[in-house]
Scaffold this motif. Structure first.
Motif, PDB file in Angstrom:
ATOM      1  N   ARG A 158      30.269 -17.585  -8.310  1.00  0.00           N
ATOM      2  CA  ARG A 158      29.580 -18.423  -7.326  1.00  0.00           C
ATOM      3  C   ARG A 158      28.182 -18.790  -7.812  1.00  0.00           C
ATOM      4  NH1 ARG A 158      27.969 -16.366  -1.305  1.00  0.00           N
ATOM      5  NH2 ARG A 158      26.908 -14.822  -2.612  1.00  0.00           N
ATOM      6  N   LEU A 159      27.795 -20.032  -7.575  1.00  0.00           N
ATOM      7  CA  LEU A 159      26.451 -20.508  -7.907  1.00  0.00           C
ATOM      8  C   LEU A 159      25.913 -21.269  -6.703  1.00  0.00           C
ATOM      9  CD1 LEU A 159      24.066 -21.057  -9.737  1.00  0.00           C
ATOM     10  CD2 LEU A 159      25.371 -22.910 -10.815  1.00  0.00           C
ATOM     11  N   ARG A 160      24.849 -20.734  -6.100  1.00  0.00           N
ATOM     12  CA  ARG A 160      24.271 -21.323  -4.886  1.00  0.00           C
ATOM     13  C   ARG A 160      23.039 -22.133  -5.248  1.00  0.00           C
ATOM     14  NH1 ARG A 160      23.360 -15.739  -2.035  1.00  0.00           N
ATOM     15  NH2 ARG A 160      22.553 -15.464  -4.157  1.00  0.00           N
ATOM     16  N   LEU A 161      23.152 -23.445  -5.109  1.00  0.00           N
ATOM     17  CA  LEU A 161      22.079 -24.363  -5.469  1.00  0.00           C
ATOM     18  C   LEU A 161      21.484 -24.984  -4.220  1.00  0.00           C
ATOM     19  CD1 LEU A 161      20.487 -26.015  -7.628  1.00  0.00           C
ATOM     20  CD2 LEU A 161      22.347 -27.701  -7.504  1.00  0.00           C
ATOM     21  N   GLY A 162      20.169 -24.944  -4.105  1.00  0.00           N
ATOM     22  CA  GLY A 162      19.474 -25.615  -3.018  1.00  0.00           C
ATOM     23  C   GLY A 162      18.770 -26.856  -3.524  1.00  0.00           C
ATOM     24  N   SER A 163      18.619 -27.842  -2.659  1.00  0.00           N
ATOM     25  CA  SER A 163      17.993 -29.099  -3.076  1.00  0.00           C
ATOM     26  C   SER A 163      17.314 -29.764  -1.894  1.00  0.00           C
ATOM     27  CB  SER A 163      19.046 -30.045  -3.661  1.00  0.00           C
ATOM     28  OG  SER A 163      18.508 -31.335  -3.902  1.00  0.00           O
ATOM     29  N   MET A 164      16.294 -30.540  -2.204  1.00  0.00           N
ATOM     30  CA  MET A 164      15.747 -31.438  -1.201  1.00  0.00           C
ATOM     31  C   MET A 164      16.780 -32.527  -0.879  1.00  0.00           C
ATOM     32  SD  MET A 164      11.949 -31.966  -2.778  1.00  0.00           S
ATOM     33  CE  MET A 164      12.639 -32.393  -4.388  1.00  0.00           C
ATOM     34  N   GLU A 165      16.692 -33.080   0.315  1.00  0.00           N
ATOM     35  CA  GLU A 165      17.626 -34.116   0.743  1.00  0.00           C
ATOM     36  C   GLU A 165      17.601 -35.311  -0.210  1.00  0.00           C
ATOM     37  OE1 GLU A 165      20.568 -35.297   3.454  1.00  0.00           O
ATOM     38  OE2 GLU A 165      19.329 -33.520   3.705  1.00  0.00           O
ATOM     39  N   THR A 197      16.675 -35.500  -3.417  1.00  0.00           N
ATOM     40  CA  THR A 197      17.229 -35.185  -4.738  1.00  0.00           C
ATOM     41  C   THR A 197      18.746 -35.085  -4.688  1.00  0.00           C
ATOM     42  OG1 THR A 197      15.202 -33.961  -5.233  1.00  0.00           O
ATOM     43  CG2 THR A 197      17.089 -33.565  -6.663  1.00  0.00           C
ATOM     44  N   ALA A 198      19.273 -34.481  -3.615  1.00  0.00           N
ATOM     45  CA  ALA A 198      20.723 -34.363  -3.479  1.00  0.00           C
ATOM     46  C   ALA A 198      21.383 -35.731  -3.425  1.00  0.00           C
ATOM     47  CB  ALA A 198      21.067 -33.556  -2.231  1.00  0.00           C
ATOM     48  N   ALA A 199      20.736 -36.686  -2.748  1.00  0.00           N
ATOM     49  CA  ALA A 199      21.334 -38.012  -2.593  1.00  0.00           C
ATOM     50  C   ALA A 199      21.175 -38.876  -3.836  1.00  0.00           C
ATOM     51  CB  ALA A 199      20.708 -38.717  -1.390  1.00  0.00           C
ATOM     52  N   ALA A 200      19.999 -38.814  -4.473  1.00  0.00           N
ATOM     53  CA  ALA A 200      19.694 -39.770  -5.537  1.00  0.00           C
ATOM     54  C   ALA A 200      19.913 -39.231  -6.943  1.00  0.00           C
ATOM     55  CB  ALA A 200      18.240 -40.241  -5.395  1.00  0.00           C
ATOM     56  N   GLU A 232      27.960 -24.081  -4.675  1.00  0.00           N
ATOM     57  CA  GLU A 232      27.667 -24.298  -3.260  1.00  0.00           C
ATOM     58  C   GLU A 232      26.311 -24.975  -3.154  1.00  0.00           C
ATOM     59  OE1 GLU A 232      27.814 -20.480  -1.385  1.00  0.00           O
ATOM     60  OE2 GLU A 232      29.922 -20.132  -1.910  1.00  0.00           O
ATOM     61  N   LEU A 233      26.266 -26.160  -2.540  1.00  0.00           N
ATOM     62  CA  LEU A 233      25.033 -26.941  -2.423  1.00  0.00           C
ATOM     63  C   LEU A 233      24.559 -26.958  -0.979  1.00  0.00           C
ATOM     64  CD1 LEU A 233      22.944 -28.904  -3.695  1.00  0.00           C
ATOM     65  CD2 LEU A 233      24.526 -30.764  -3.093  1.00  0.00           C
ATOM     66  N   SER A 234      23.277 -26.706  -0.782  1.00  0.00           N
ATOM     67  CA  SER A 234      22.665 -26.805   0.545  1.00  0.00           C
ATOM     68  C   SER A 234      21.332 -27.517   0.416  1.00  0.00           C
ATOM     69  CB  SER A 234      22.470 -25.416   1.162  1.00  0.00           C
ATOM     70  OG  SER A 234      21.613 -24.616   0.355  1.00  0.00           O
ATOM     71  N   ASP A 292      14.360 -14.748  -1.591  1.00  0.00           N
ATOM     72  CA  ASP A 292      15.111 -13.817  -0.743  1.00  0.00           C
ATOM     73  C   ASP A 292      16.546 -13.608  -1.220  1.00  0.00           C
ATOM     74  OD1 ASP A 292      12.936 -13.433   0.882  1.00  0.00           O
ATOM     75  OD2 ASP A 292      13.550 -14.888   2.400  1.00  0.00           O
ATOM     76  N   HIS A 293      16.900 -14.145  -2.396  1.00  0.00           N
ATOM     77  CA  HIS A 293      18.245 -13.989  -2.975  1.00  0.00           C
ATOM     78  C   HIS A 293      19.320 -14.727  -2.162  1.00  0.00           C
ATOM     79  CE1 HIS A 293      17.355 -10.698  -5.980  1.00  0.00           C
ATOM     80  NE2 HIS A 293      16.254 -10.690  -5.242  1.00  0.00           N
ATOM     81  N   GLN A 294      18.922 -15.679  -1.333  1.00  0.00           N
ATOM     82  CA  GLN A 294      19.900 -16.483  -0.609  1.00  0.00           C
ATOM     83  C   GLN A 294      20.365 -17.677  -1.437  1.00  0.00           C
ATOM     84  OE1 GLN A 294      18.250 -17.517   3.212  1.00  0.00           O
ATOM     85  NE2 GLN A 294      17.553 -15.434   3.605  1.00  0.00           N
ATOM     86  N   LEU A 295      19.571 -18.058  -2.436  1.00  0.00           N
ATOM     87  CA  LEU A 295      19.935 -19.106  -3.384  1.00  0.00           C
ATOM     88  C   LEU A 295      19.732 -18.577  -4.801  1.00  0.00           C
ATOM     89  CD1 LEU A 295      18.182 -22.263  -1.829  1.00  0.00           C
ATOM     90  CD2 LEU A 295      20.640 -21.766  -1.820  1.00  0.00           C
TER      91      LEU A 295
END
Length: 293
Positions: A90-97, A99-102, A121-123, A136-139
């Motif tokens: 599993r790889l949990r990636l976070g992004s600004m809205e 960056t995720a779109a463009a 997993e993208l959030s 916090d190790h959530q991403l």
């Protein structure tokens, strides 16, 4: 306490109920109930309370959740590291809205095609929240407009510059320079672009507090500007995504660097390969030297 039980504990949190957690995990409901009860008995505390058919964490449960995040993340990191240079897990990636779109659709499609064993997993969230979730190790990694608001102390993070975003100040088309709205449309507190907008408003209007119209999408933010009720700071890439001409005026407002952020020293094969794919797809190569903050 073992990793399997902690994984069940986390699934109950995510699902909000024993029944849904059992369905997600493919286990009998009685088995999930027993494992949670055994965990509570071994710790001597209640981890959940039932409210309106939902399982809600107690303060002790919230404390355990933080440790469970870290333990499960470390276990996943150890597993990936021991498997050598073949990314998996599993790889949990976070992004600004924005960056995720463009920026992400094509490179993430490439990554999925070339590394099918990785469950990506993208959030999305604001920059400050993304940074906190990495710590916090959530991403496992996040794409953050640097620096996030109110970050002024050294942090155990590694940063790799990825994109240099051109920012635009959007204002209603029918207003003159001296008649700009005193309302800023933006995301929640913790958004770097919102903070840049607040700083611009303070320079333009003086010490008068800026009213913020908090919205949840760039479509809504741009619509608020077009309606004449606000100004906004958005990346040029978001403006470029609009299919039809937007009835607003724009003016350049400098640039902001998007960083690839991980915990200090966290470099699993999956994270390294993802970074390589993102760097290859970046339109303008930046100095890829890693920084530690």
């Amino acid at each position: 306490m073992d990793l399997a039980t902690l994984a069940i504990f986390q699934q109950v949190i995510a699902s909000g109920s024993i029944t849904r957690a059992a369905q997600q995990l493919g286990r009998a409901q009685s088995n999930i109930t027993t494992r949670i009860q055994q965990l509570e008995e071994s710790l001597g505390v209640a981890l959940f309370v039932r409210e309106a058919r939902r399982m809600v964490l107690t303060p002790e449960g919230q404390q355990l959740q933080r440790y469970a995040d870290q333990l499960l993340t470390l276990a996943e990191e150890a597993t990936q590291s021991l498997r050598g240079q073949h990314p998996s897990g599993r790889l949990r990636l976070g992004s600004m809205e924005s960056t995720a779109a463009a920026r992400l659709p094509l490179p993430l499609a490439t990554f999925h095609r070339t590394h099918p064993q990785v469950q990506l997993e993208l959030s999305t969230a604001a920059s400050l929240q993304l940074m906190e979730q990495v710590l916090d190790h959530q991403l496992d990694a996040a794409l953050v407009a640097w620096p996030p608001p109110d970050v002024d102390a050294p942090l155990p993070l590694d940063l790799v510059p990825l994109y240099e975003e051109s920012l635009q100040l959007l204002r209603p088309a029918q207003t003159l320079e001296g008649e700009l709205p005193r309302t800023l449309a933006g995301f929640s507190d913790g958004c770097t672009y919102r903070r840049i907008g607040e700083q611009w408003m303070a320079q333009a209007h003086g010490p008068v507090p800026t009213r913020v119209l908090q919205l949840s999408s760039y479509h809504a933010i741009i619509a608020a500007v077009a309606a004449g009720s606000a100004v906004a700071v958005v990346p040029q890439t978001v403006v470029d995504l609009q299919r039809n001409p937007v009835p607003v005026h724009s003016q350049p407002l400098g640039t902001c660097t998007t960083m690839f952020v991980t915990r200090q020293g966290y470099a699993t094969p999956a994270v390294q390969q993802l970074l390589a794919v993102l760097q290859a797809a970046a339109p303008t190569p930046l100095n890829a030297a890693m920084e530690t903050v």
